[in-house]
Design a protein around this motif. Sequence first.
Motif, mmCIF file in Angstrom:
data_model
loop_
_atom_site.group_PDB
_atom_site.id
_atom_site.type_symbol
_atom_site.label_atom_id
_atom_site.label_comp_id
_atom_site.label_asym_id
_atom_site.label_seq_id
_atom_site.Cartn_x
_atom_site.Cartn_y
_atom_site.Cartn_z
ATOM 1 N N GLY A 252 0.801 -1.380 0.180
ATOM 2 C CA GLY A 252 0.440 0.108 -0.083
ATOM 3 C C GLY A 252 0.600 0.752 0.357
ATOM 4 N N MET A 253 0.607 2.455 -0.243
ATOM 5 C CA MET A 253 0.853 3.847 -0.424
ATOM 6 C C MET A 253 -0.080 5.154 -0.193
ATOM 7 S SD MET A 253 2.623 5.684 -3.332
ATOM 8 C CE MET A 253 4.178 4.716 -3.960
ATOM 9 N N LEU A 254 0.601 5.816 0.653
ATOM 10 C CA LEU A 254 -0.112 6.960 2.158
ATOM 11 C C LEU A 254 0.576 7.481 1.669
ATOM 12 C CD1 LEU A 254 0.427 7.035 4.898
ATOM 13 C CD2 LEU A 254 -0.746 4.724 4.770
ATOM 14 N N THR A 255 -0.101 9.369 1.898
ATOM 15 C CA THR A 255 0.853 10.798 2.163
ATOM 16 C C THR A 255 0.666 10.594 3.901
ATOM 17 O OG1 THR A 255 1.320 10.684 -0.016
ATOM 18 C CG2 THR A 255 1.707 12.254 1.508
ATOM 19 N N ASP A 256 1.216 10.526 4.435
ATOM 20 C CA ASP A 256 0.611 10.934 6.184
ATOM 21 C C ASP A 256 0.282 12.397 6.264
ATOM 22 O OD1 ASP A 256 3.078 12.719 6.642
ATOM 23 O OD2 ASP A 256 3.623 10.879 7.257
ATOM 24 N N PHE B 185 1.443 14.599 7.854
ATOM 25 C CA PHE B 185 2.764 15.671 7.491
ATOM 26 C C PHE B 185 3.744 15.720 6.168
ATOM 27 C CE2 PHE B 185 2.557 13.858 11.700
ATOM 28 C CZ PHE B 185 2.319 16.255 12.450
ATOM 29 N N GLY B 186 2.909 14.967 4.936
ATOM 30 C CA GLY B 186 3.214 15.137 3.938
ATOM 31 C C GLY B 186 4.291 14.407 3.492
ATOM 32 N N VAL B 187 4.724 12.658 4.250
ATOM 33 C CA VAL B 187 5.567 12.405 4.086
ATOM 34 C C VAL B 187 4.702 10.754 2.990
ATOM 35 C CG1 VAL B 187 7.510 10.162 4.670
ATOM 36 C CG2 VAL B 187 7.119 12.015 5.688
ATOM 37 N N THR B 188 5.818 10.542 2.409
ATOM 38 C CA THR B 188 4.796 9.516 1.682
ATOM 39 C C THR B 188 5.735 7.802 1.923
ATOM 40 O OG1 THR B 188 4.276 10.298 -0.417
ATOM 41 C CG2 THR B 188 3.947 8.516 -0.854
ATOM 42 N N TRP B 189 4.463 7.271 1.921
ATOM 43 C CA TRP B 189 4.988 5.761 2.751
ATOM 44 C C TRP B 189 4.469 4.698 2.026
ATOM 45 C CZ3 TRP B 189 7.538 5.048 7.567
ATOM 46 C CH2 TRP B 189 7.203 6.214 8.245
ATOM 47 N N VAL B 190 5.792 3.911 1.631
ATOM 48 C CA VAL B 190 5.515 2.854 1.057
ATOM 49 C C VAL B 190 5.288 1.293 1.962
ATOM 50 C CG1 VAL B 190 5.884 0.836 -0.932
ATOM 51 C CG2 VAL B 190 6.417 3.541 -1.112
ATOM 52 N N VAL B 191 3.952 1.288 2.135
ATOM 53 C CA VAL B 191 3.996 0.140 2.979
ATOM 54 C C VAL B 191 3.582 -1.642 2.370
ATOM 55 C CG1 VAL B 191 3.285 -0.434 4.979
ATOM 56 C CG2 VAL B 191 3.500 1.560 4.573
ATOM 57 N N ASP B 192 4.600 -2.545 2.647
ATOM 58 C CA ASP B 192 4.623 -3.908 2.271
ATOM 59 C C ASP B 192 5.166 -4.953 3.106
ATOM 60 O OD1 ASP B 192 7.078 -2.756 1.417
ATOM 61 O OD2 ASP B 192 6.866 -4.191 -0.614
ATOM 62 N N VAL B 193 5.060 -6.249 2.464
ATOM 63 C CA VAL B 193 5.287 -7.529 3.360
ATOM 64 C C VAL B 193 6.378 -7.797 2.236
ATOM 65 C CG1 VAL B 193 5.166 -9.635 3.831
ATOM 66 C CG2 VAL B 193 3.317 -8.166 4.193
ATOM 67 N N ALA B 194 8.006 -7.732 2.806
ATOM 68 C CA ALA B 194 9.175 -7.767 2.413
ATOM 69 C C ALA B 194 9.102 -10.095 1.764
ATOM 70 C CB ALA B 194 10.175 -8.211 3.352
ATOM 71 N N SER B 195 9.188 -9.490 0.283
ATOM 72 C CA SER B 195 9.089 -11.377 -0.111
ATOM 73 C C SER B 195 10.193 -11.606 -0.102
ATOM 74 C CB SER B 195 9.631 -11.022 -1.850
ATOM 75 O OG SER B 195 10.857 -10.602 -2.087
ATOM 76 N N GLY B 196 10.521 -13.146 -0.217
ATOM 77 C CA GLY B 196 11.432 -14.530 0.273
ATOM 78 C C GLY B 196 13.087 -13.787 -0.168
ATOM 79 N N HIS B 197 13.280 -12.989 -1.372
ATOM 80 C CA HIS B 197 14.342 -12.922 -1.789
ATOM 81 C C HIS B 197 14.611 -11.755 -0.568
ATOM 82 C CE1 HIS B 197 12.106 -11.022 -4.045
ATOM 83 N NE2 HIS B 197 12.936 -9.947 -4.389
ATOM 84 N N ASP B 198 13.875 -10.844 0.349
ATOM 85 C CA ASP B 198 14.630 -9.578 0.150
ATOM 86 C C ASP B 198 14.778 -9.444 2.385
ATOM 87 O OD1 ASP B 198 13.598 -7.487 -2.000
ATOM 88 O OD2 ASP B 198 11.645 -8.021 -1.426
ATOM 89 N N ARG B 199 14.384 -10.769 2.738
ATOM 90 C CA ARG B 199 14.640 -9.877 4.182
ATOM 91 C C ARG B 199 16.118 -10.915 4.438
ATOM 92 N NH1 ARG B 199 9.020 -14.448 5.174
ATOM 93 N NH2 ARG B 199 8.188 -13.087 4.598
#
Length: 140
Positions: A120-124, A126-140
């Motif tokens: 998901g993606m949101l702008t809080d 305070f104007g900060v944009t956050w990209v939120v996700d679950v790390a995949s197996g190769h990212d951990r």
Amino acid sequence: MSVKSVTHLNFRGEARAALEFYRSVFGGDLAVVTYADAGALPGPGEAGQVMWGQVVSGDGFHVMAYDVPARLPWNRGENAFFVSLRGQTPQEVTAYWERLSAGAAVARPLAPAPWSALYGMLTDRFGVTWVVDVASGHDR
């Protein structure tokens, strides 16, 4: 040898409020040094603003912030940066998402994506944009 990257956010008079908000979302310890604390007064009315601040939580979240003095140029910019928040489980990511989304503009609701169990993606507020996700197996 190891290296650690920490997001450092720049504000104009909102750094303390932003850090307090991020602490309410992620928990952890808040540390703030004002310009007055440091004896470095940049301009009238800025003594109580944040010269250096951070939130550090036990699970690895770390963000730093300060208030750019009025004598220096500053603006929020447009698509200048995103903060990427990656969790290990959908439950962990969903809990952070729910707290971050208070007063936020949601660009993409938190949902399954081809590359992640949740994204998901949101702008809080305070104007900060956050990209939120679950790390995949190769990212951990």
